[in-house]
Design a protein around this motif. Structure first.
Motif, PDB file in Angstrom:
ATOM      1  N   ALA A 197     -28.872   0.548 -30.445  1.00 25.54           N
ATOM      2  CA  ALA A 197     -28.789  -0.714 -31.186  1.00 25.54           C
ATOM      3  C   ALA A 197     -29.592  -0.599 -32.485  1.00 25.54           C
ATOM      4  CB  ALA A 197     -29.325  -1.850 -30.330  1.00 25.54           C
ATOM      5  N   GLY A 198     -29.002  -1.143 -33.538  1.00 31.55           N
ATOM      6  CA  GLY A 198     -29.620  -1.037 -34.856  1.00 31.55           C
ATOM      7  C   GLY A 198     -29.141   0.148 -35.659  1.00 31.55           C
ATOM      8  N   GLY A 199     -28.410   1.046 -35.009  1.00 33.45           N
ATOM      9  CA  GLY A 199     -27.942   2.243 -35.680  1.00 33.45           C
ATOM     10  C   GLY A 199     -26.691   2.002 -36.506  1.00 33.45           C
ATOM     11  N   THR A 200     -26.215   3.079 -37.113  1.00 33.22           N
ATOM     12  CA  THR A 200     -25.066   3.035 -38.013  1.00 33.22           C
ATOM     13  C   THR A 200     -24.051   4.099 -37.630  1.00 33.22           C
ATOM     14  OG1 THR A 200     -26.425   2.233 -39.852  1.00 33.22           O
ATOM     15  CG2 THR A 200     -24.332   3.271 -40.420  1.00 33.22           C
ATOM     16  N   TYR A 254     -11.166  -9.243 -44.152  1.00 32.65           N
ATOM     17  CA  TYR A 254     -11.992  -9.155 -42.952  1.00 32.65           C
ATOM     18  C   TYR A 254     -11.664 -10.341 -42.049  1.00 32.65           C
ATOM     19  CZ  TYR A 254     -14.981  -5.747 -45.370  1.00 32.65           C
ATOM     20  OH  TYR A 254     -15.451  -4.652 -46.047  1.00 32.65           O
ATOM     21  N   GLU A 255     -11.686 -10.087 -40.763  1.00 27.39           N
ATOM     22  CA  GLU A 255     -11.451 -11.136 -39.778  1.00 27.39           C
ATOM     23  C   GLU A 255     -12.104 -10.699 -38.478  1.00 27.39           C
ATOM     24  OE1 GLU A 255      -7.442 -12.825 -39.909  1.00 27.39           O
ATOM     25  OE2 GLU A 255      -7.454 -12.789 -37.722  1.00 27.39           O
ATOM     26  N   ASN A 256     -12.783 -11.615 -37.822  1.00 34.86           N
ATOM     27  CA  ASN A 256     -13.463 -11.283 -36.556  1.00 34.86           C
ATOM     28  C   ASN A 256     -14.502 -10.179 -36.750  1.00 34.86           C
ATOM     29  OD1 ASN A 256     -11.656 -13.007 -34.972  1.00 34.86           O
ATOM     30  ND2 ASN A 256     -10.122 -11.446 -35.366  1.00 34.86           N
ATOM     31  N   VAL A 257     -15.091 -10.130 -37.936  1.00 39.37           N
ATOM     32  CA  VAL A 257     -16.046  -9.087 -38.249  1.00 39.37           C
ATOM     33  C   VAL A 257     -17.442  -9.677 -38.365  1.00 39.37           C
ATOM     34  CG1 VAL A 257     -16.794  -7.520 -40.071  1.00 39.37           C
ATOM     35  CG2 VAL A 257     -14.403  -7.575 -39.401  1.00 39.37           C
ATOM     36  N   PRO A 258     -18.435  -9.038 -37.747  1.00 38.07           N
ATOM     37  CA  PRO A 258     -19.813  -9.514 -37.906  1.00 38.07           C
ATOM     38  C   PRO A 258     -20.189  -9.508 -39.373  1.00 38.07           C
ATOM     39  CG  PRO A 258     -19.645  -7.829 -36.191  1.00 38.07           C
ATOM     40  CD  PRO A 258     -18.335  -7.850 -36.891  1.00 38.07           C
ATOM     41  N   LYS A 259     -20.591 -10.655 -39.856  1.00 35.57           N
ATOM     42  CA  LYS A 259     -20.781 -10.828 -41.290  1.00 35.57           C
ATOM     43  C   LYS A 259     -21.777  -9.833 -41.850  1.00 35.57           C
ATOM     44  CE  LYS A 259     -21.505 -14.397 -44.778  1.00 35.57           C
ATOM     45  NZ  LYS A 259     -21.797 -15.824 -45.005  1.00 35.57           N
ATOM     46  N   GLY A 260     -21.306  -9.079 -42.846  1.00 37.71           N
ATOM     47  CA  GLY A 260     -22.190  -8.168 -43.554  1.00 37.71           C
ATOM     48  C   GLY A 260     -22.473  -6.866 -42.856  1.00 37.71           C
ATOM     49  N   ARG A 261     -22.023  -6.717 -41.630  1.00 38.10           N
ATOM     50  CA  ARG A 261     -22.375  -5.487 -40.906  1.00 38.10           C
ATOM     51  C   ARG A 261     -21.273  -4.437 -40.950  1.00 38.10           C
ATOM     52  NH1 ARG A 261     -23.213  -5.083 -35.885  1.00 38.10           N
ATOM     53  NH2 ARG A 261     -22.415  -7.028 -35.011  1.00 38.10           N
ATOM     54  N   PHE A 262     -20.037  -4.857 -41.208  1.00 40.28           N
ATOM     55  CA  PHE A 262     -18.911  -3.914 -41.254  1.00 40.28           C
ATOM     56  C   PHE A 262     -18.356  -3.893 -42.675  1.00 40.28           C
ATOM     57  CE2 PHE A 262     -17.329  -3.936 -36.546  1.00 40.28           C
ATOM     58  CZ  PHE A 262     -18.619  -3.713 -36.118  1.00 40.28           C
ATOM     59  N   THR A 263     -18.072  -2.699 -43.178  1.00 46.45           N
ATOM     60  CA  THR A 263     -17.511  -2.539 -44.508  1.00 46.45           C
ATOM     61  C   THR A 263     -16.365  -1.541 -44.466  1.00 46.45           C
ATOM     62  OG1 THR A 263     -19.689  -2.930 -45.505  1.00 46.45           O
ATOM     63  CG2 THR A 263     -17.991  -1.965 -46.906  1.00 46.45           C
ATOM     64  N   ILE A 264     -15.216  -1.960 -44.969  1.00 47.94           N
ATOM     65  CA  ILE A 264     -14.061  -1.079 -45.029  1.00 47.94           C
ATOM     66  C   ILE A 264     -13.975  -0.467 -46.425  1.00 47.94           C
ATOM     67  CG2 ILE A 264     -12.397  -2.844 -45.761  1.00 47.94           C
ATOM     68  CD1 ILE A 264     -10.368  -1.550 -43.834  1.00 47.94           C
ATOM     69  N   LEU A 277     -14.564   2.833 -41.871  1.00 49.52           N
ATOM     70  CA  LEU A 277     -15.202   1.596 -41.442  1.00 49.52           C
ATOM     71  C   LEU A 277     -16.672   1.918 -41.200  1.00 49.52           C
ATOM     72  CD1 LEU A 277     -14.670  -1.400 -40.744  1.00 49.52           C
ATOM     73  CD2 LEU A 277     -14.585  -0.694 -38.330  1.00 49.52           C
ATOM     74  N   LEU A 278     -17.496   1.420 -42.102  1.00 46.30           N
ATOM     75  CA  LEU A 278     -18.936   1.609 -41.980  1.00 46.30           C
ATOM     76  C   LEU A 278     -19.502   0.453 -41.168  1.00 46.30           C
ATOM     77  CD1 LEU A 278     -21.575   3.074 -42.778  1.00 46.30           C
ATOM     78  CD2 LEU A 278     -21.627   1.600 -44.807  1.00 46.30           C
ATOM     79  N   MET A 279     -20.166   0.785 -40.079  1.00 42.75           N
ATOM     80  CA  MET A 279     -20.714  -0.231 -39.187  1.00 42.75           C
ATOM     81  C   MET A 279     -22.221  -0.047 -39.133  1.00 42.75           C
ATOM     82  SD  MET A 279     -17.874  -0.079 -36.153  1.00 42.75           S
ATOM     83  CE  MET A 279     -18.390   1.546 -35.605  1.00 42.75           C
ATOM     84  N   SER A 280     -22.935  -1.084 -39.521  1.00 47.83           N
ATOM     85  CA  SER A 280     -24.395  -0.974 -39.557  1.00 47.83           C
ATOM     86  C   SER A 280     -25.025  -1.992 -38.638  1.00 47.83           C
ATOM     87  CB  SER A 280     -24.885  -1.174 -40.995  1.00 47.83           C
ATOM     88  OG  SER A 280     -24.480  -2.444 -41.480  1.00 47.83           O
ATOM     89  N   ASN A 281     -26.307  -1.760 -38.359  1.00 46.33           N
ATOM     90  CA  ASN A 281     -27.061  -2.658 -37.477  1.00 46.33           C
ATOM     91  C   ASN A 281     -26.256  -2.964 -36.213  1.00 46.33           C
ATOM     92  OD1 ASN A 281     -29.247  -4.195 -36.709  1.00 46.33           O
ATOM     93  ND2 ASN A 281     -28.579  -6.028 -37.815  1.00 46.33           N
ATOM     94  N   LEU A 282     -25.766  -1.927 -35.590  1.00 43.43           N
ATOM     95  CA  LEU A 282     -24.880  -2.082 -34.432  1.00 43.43           C
ATOM     96  C   LEU A 282     -25.585  -2.748 -33.268  1.00 43.43           C
ATOM     97  CD1 LEU A 282     -23.020   1.291 -34.759  1.00 43.43           C
ATOM     98  CD2 LEU A 282     -21.903  -0.941 -34.645  1.00 43.43           C
ATOM     99  N   GLU A 283     -24.802  -3.505 -32.517  1.00 43.57           N
ATOM    100  CA  GLU A 283     -25.294  -4.227 -31.345  1.00 43.57           C
ATOM    101  C   GLU A 283     -24.506  -3.781 -30.118  1.00 43.57           C
ATOM    102  OE1 GLU A 283     -24.670  -8.305 -32.354  1.00 43.57           O
ATOM    103  OE2 GLU A 283     -26.166  -8.306 -33.973  1.00 43.57           O
ATOM    104  N   PRO A 284     -25.080  -3.943 -28.935  1.00 40.94           N
ATOM    105  CA  PRO A 284     -24.348  -3.558 -27.722  1.00 40.94           C
ATOM    106  C   PRO A 284     -22.964  -4.220 -27.642  1.00 40.94           C
ATOM    107  CG  PRO A 284     -26.640  -3.928 -27.199  1.00 40.94           C
ATOM    108  CD  PRO A 284     -26.463  -4.330 -28.640  1.00 40.94           C
ATOM    109  N   GLU A 285     -22.833  -5.422 -28.201  1.00 42.28           N
ATOM    110  CA  GLU A 285     -21.544  -6.126 -28.166  1.00 42.28           C
ATOM    111  C   GLU A 285     -20.485  -5.442 -29.033  1.00 42.28           C
ATOM    112  OE1 GLU A 285     -24.739  -8.445 -26.767  1.00 42.28           O
ATOM    113  OE2 GLU A 285     -24.520  -7.574 -28.768  1.00 42.28           O
ATOM    114  N   ASP A 286     -20.896  -4.499 -29.861  1.00 40.71           N
ATOM    115  CA  ASP A 286     -19.935  -3.750 -30.664  1.00 40.71           C
ATOM    116  C   ASP A 286     -19.306  -2.599 -29.879  1.00 40.71           C
ATOM    117  OD1 ASP A 286     -22.227  -4.164 -33.370  1.00 40.71           O
ATOM    118  OD2 ASP A 286     -20.356  -5.273 -33.059  1.00 40.71           O
ATOM    119  N   THR A 287     -19.788  -2.377 -28.664  1.00 39.78           N
ATOM    120  CA  THR A 287     -19.206  -1.342 -27.830  1.00 39.78           C
ATOM    121  C   THR A 287     -17.744  -1.653 -27.563  1.00 39.78           C
ATOM    122  OG1 THR A 287     -21.307  -0.793 -26.765  1.00 39.78           O
ATOM    123  CG2 THR A 287     -19.287  -0.252 -25.555  1.00 39.78           C
TER     124      THR A 287
END
Length: 120
Positions: free
Chosen positions: A14-17, A59-69, A80-90
């Motif tokens: 969690a918190g990784g990229t 963007y739709e259904n995307v955690p605000k500011g954490r995913f960038t296409i 798809l750059l995913m930052s500050n990942l959370e367990p719910e992103d699994t």
């Protein structure tokens, strides 16, 4: 036709990229849009984001500011750059390409998916 292959998934704390890649092959000149989806276990596939060859991003259904296409058209690759990942992103993350976009319906091809696992 067109094929797409995802890469870049894996396990992260969690918190990784992670940066996912989606590379298209075949008749790539016919592609008008690349898209990302994810599917949580036991749930339906959910649209996350798309980027057109014209650069239009949705963007739709995307955690605000954490995913960038983004995309590199010369490499026929979307990211798809995913930052500050959370367990719910699994989830399993899927790429798709829309092509022959003046046809009805538009043709869409999906990749096999790449697993992303985020541990707490």
């Amino acid at each position: 036709q067109v094929q797409v292959v995802e890469s870049g998934g894996g396990s992260v704390q969690a918190g990784g990229t992670l940066k996912l890649s989606c590379t298209a092959s075949g008749y790539t000149s016919r592609i008008c849009r690349m898209k990302w989806y994810r599917q949580h276990p036991g749930k339906e596939r959910t649209f996350l984001s798309s980027i057109g060859r014209d650069g239009i991003v949705i963007y739709e259904n995307v955690p605000k500011g954490r995913f960038t296409i983004s995309q590199d058209i010369g490499k026929n690759t979307a990211y798809l750059l995913m930052s500050n990942l959370e367990p719910e992103d699994t989830a399993v993350y899927y790429c798709a390409a829309d092509y022959d976009c003046y046809s009805v319906p538009i043709a869409t091809v999906y990749g096999q998916g790449t697993q992303v696992t985020v541990s707490s």
